[in-house]
Design a protein around this motif. Sequence first.
Motif, short mmCIF file in Angstrom:
data_model
loop_
_atom_site.label_atom_id
_atom_site.label_comp_id
_atom_site.label_asym_id
_atom_site.label_seq_id
_atom_site.Cartn_x
_atom_site.Cartn_y
_atom_site.Cartn_z
N THR A 1 0.84 -1.31 0.00
CA THR A 1 0.08 -0.23 0.22
C THR A 1 0.93 1.15 -0.36
OG1 THR A 1 0.32 -0.31 2.74
CG2 THR A 1 -1.74 -0.71 0.92
N GLN A 2 1.66 1.02 0.81
CA GLN A 2 3.08 2.21 0.98
C GLN A 2 3.35 2.26 -0.59
OE1 GLN A 2 5.81 -0.06 4.36
NE2 GLN A 2 5.38 2.99 4.20
N ALA A 3 3.94 1.60 -1.30
CA ALA A 3 4.39 1.23 -3.20
C ALA A 3 2.89 2.11 -3.59
CB ALA A 3 4.16 0.93 -3.12
N LEU A 4 2.39 1.84 -3.52
CA LEU A 4 0.38 2.73 -4.38
C LEU A 4 0.68 3.96 -3.57
CD1 LEU A 4 -1.38 2.11 -6.48
CD2 LEU A 4 -3.23 2.25 -4.60
N GLU A 5 0.64 4.53 -3.00
CA GLU A 5 0.70 5.52 -2.29
C GLU A 5 2.03 6.64 -3.02
OE1 GLU A 5 1.49 6.44 1.43
OE2 GLU A 5 -0.98 5.27 2.13
N ILE A 6 2.89 6.08 -3.22
CA ILE A 6 4.42 6.84 -4.00
C ILE A 6 4.10 6.89 -5.48
CG2 ILE A 6 6.57 6.78 -5.20
CD1 ILE A 6 7.34 5.08 -1.79
N LEU A 7 3.62 5.50 -6.57
CA LEU A 7 3.34 5.17 -7.76
C LEU A 7 2.02 6.65 -8.10
CD1 LEU A 7 3.35 1.59 -7.50
CD2 LEU A 7 4.98 3.55 -8.64
N GLU A 8 0.87 6.84 -7.21
CA GLU A 8 -0.15 7.27 -6.88
C GLU A 8 0.26 8.96 -7.07
OE1 GLU A 8 -3.22 6.16 -4.53
OE2 GLU A 8 -4.16 5.03 -6.09
N THR A 9 1.27 9.16 -6.30
CA THR A 9 1.66 10.82 -5.75
C THR A 9 2.18 11.67 -6.79
OG1 THR A 9 1.73 9.74 -3.99
CG2 THR A 9 3.01 12.10 -4.40
N TYR A 10 3.27 10.58 -8.04
CA TYR A 10 3.87 11.08 -8.56
C TYR A 10 3.56 10.97 -10.10
CZ TYR A 10 6.89 12.14 -4.89
OH TYR A 10 7.91 12.77 -3.74
N SER A 11 2.49 9.80 -10.25
CA SER A 11 1.60 9.49 -11.29
C SER A 11 2.80 8.46 -12.34
CB SER A 11 1.60 10.81 -12.77
OG SER A 11 0.35 11.66 -11.56
N ILE A 12 3.26 7.66 -11.60
CA ILE A 12 4.73 6.58 -12.47
C ILE A 12 4.26 5.09 -12.26
CG2 ILE A 12 6.51 7.84 -12.08
CD1 ILE A 12 6.50 6.54 -9.15
N THR A 13 4.24 4.47 -13.07
CA THR A 13 3.69 3.31 -13.29
C THR A 13 5.00 2.04 -12.53
OG1 THR A 13 4.49 2.71 -15.50
CG2 THR A 13 2.23 3.67 -15.09
N GLN A 14 6.50 2.43 -12.12
CA GLN A 14 7.09 1.54 -11.75
C GLN A 14 7.70 2.14 -11.19
OE1 GLN A 14 7.25 2.81 -15.19
NE2 GLN A 14 7.48 1.18 -16.86
N LEU A 15 8.53 1.43 -9.31
CA LEU A 15 8.66 1.25 -8.57
C LEU A 15 10.56 1.04 -8.63
CD1 LEU A 15 8.62 4.10 -6.86
CD2 LEU A 15 7.25 2.67 -5.43
N LEU A 16 10.78 1.21 -8.14
CA LEU A 16 12.13 0.29 -7.44
C LEU A 16 12.74 -0.23 -7.08
CD1 LEU A 16 15.13 2.27 -10.17
CD2 LEU A 16 13.74 0.06 -10.59
N ALA A 17 12.96 -0.89 -6.21
CA ALA A 17 13.08 -1.53 -5.09
C ALA A 17 14.65 -2.41 -3.87
CB ALA A 17 11.88 -3.07 -4.69
N VAL A 18 14.96 -0.87 -3.13
CA VAL A 18 15.70 -1.98 -2.72
C VAL A 18 16.29 -2.39 -0.91
CG1 VAL A 18 16.87 0.62 -3.66
CG2 VAL A 18 16.02 0.49 -1.01
#
Length: 322
Positions: A284-301
Amino acid sequence: MNNYEQILKNARHTLSIEHQAIGLLSELLDEDFAKAVLAIFNAKGRVIITGVGKSAIIAQKIVATLNSTGTPAVFMHAADAIHGDLGTILDDDIVLCLSNSGSTPEIKVLIPLIRSRKNTIIAMTSNKESFLARQADALIWAYAEKEACPHNLAPTTSTTVQLVLGDALALALLDLRGFSKEDFAKYHPGGALGKRMFLRVSDLIALHEKPQVSEDAPIKEVIVEISKKRLGVTAVTQEAKITGIITDGDIRRMLENNEVLTGLTAKSIMSSNPKTIHCEAMATQALEILETYSITQLLAVDDQNNYAGVLHLHDLIKEGIL
């Protein structure tokens, strides 16, 4: 009157009869219902729910609802109970018996056997003067004046009333237990709520390969990597650390802006300092970031801030997070 009109008339008549029966239930609830709820709440054992015929089917649904809302419950068919399944009942268990008439042959055989074991019996029946009602320690009055069936034979209104009272019982217990949405999620890990509560980024990135190229990788290698890993993106890394990101959109813009590709590398077209998320963060945290920045991919570390993988918006949609 055409066929459509007759069908709708019959359907509305059925709904009207059952609606009236349900509406009457709230007026008929009494201290015995509360007594039954408290008996289950204070019990050290489980709720064994039993019945015959259509009542047995409703009993199974009540079992499922109780189990999913924090009250351990087990179904036992009344006919099977007198042929060996009576061993299902343990000393601390409470027995909830469903029977519209309260006087079926199976019930008349079963109830004395349960009483001899000294288990508490809760009756759910339409007939307050029935054998079952008289033998029970508490009565949930499932009053149904008549069935919706035009012949007053097929169990319709009576089973609807049982079903509704089962829900009322389960939710009264839920309230007493202080059963929260977090508790509900624990019992439904495969449902949308459970996934929202427990699914982590690491669970999703494990579904994919890790697209990555070095900063000095030629453009052809970048295109091949994005195409091969099928995520529309690749990380740009140096010694496992993320230095940039290249999306298929970056590739398109590069082709539009450059007639000559010779000498171009990943570093030439990458976006530096991309958005990242820890692999153990909640989905759900990842979803918030994706929605906030209007992006569809997120890199994980990971804990060492090393590249761990790619989370795609489609993963969240597939899992019902979005």
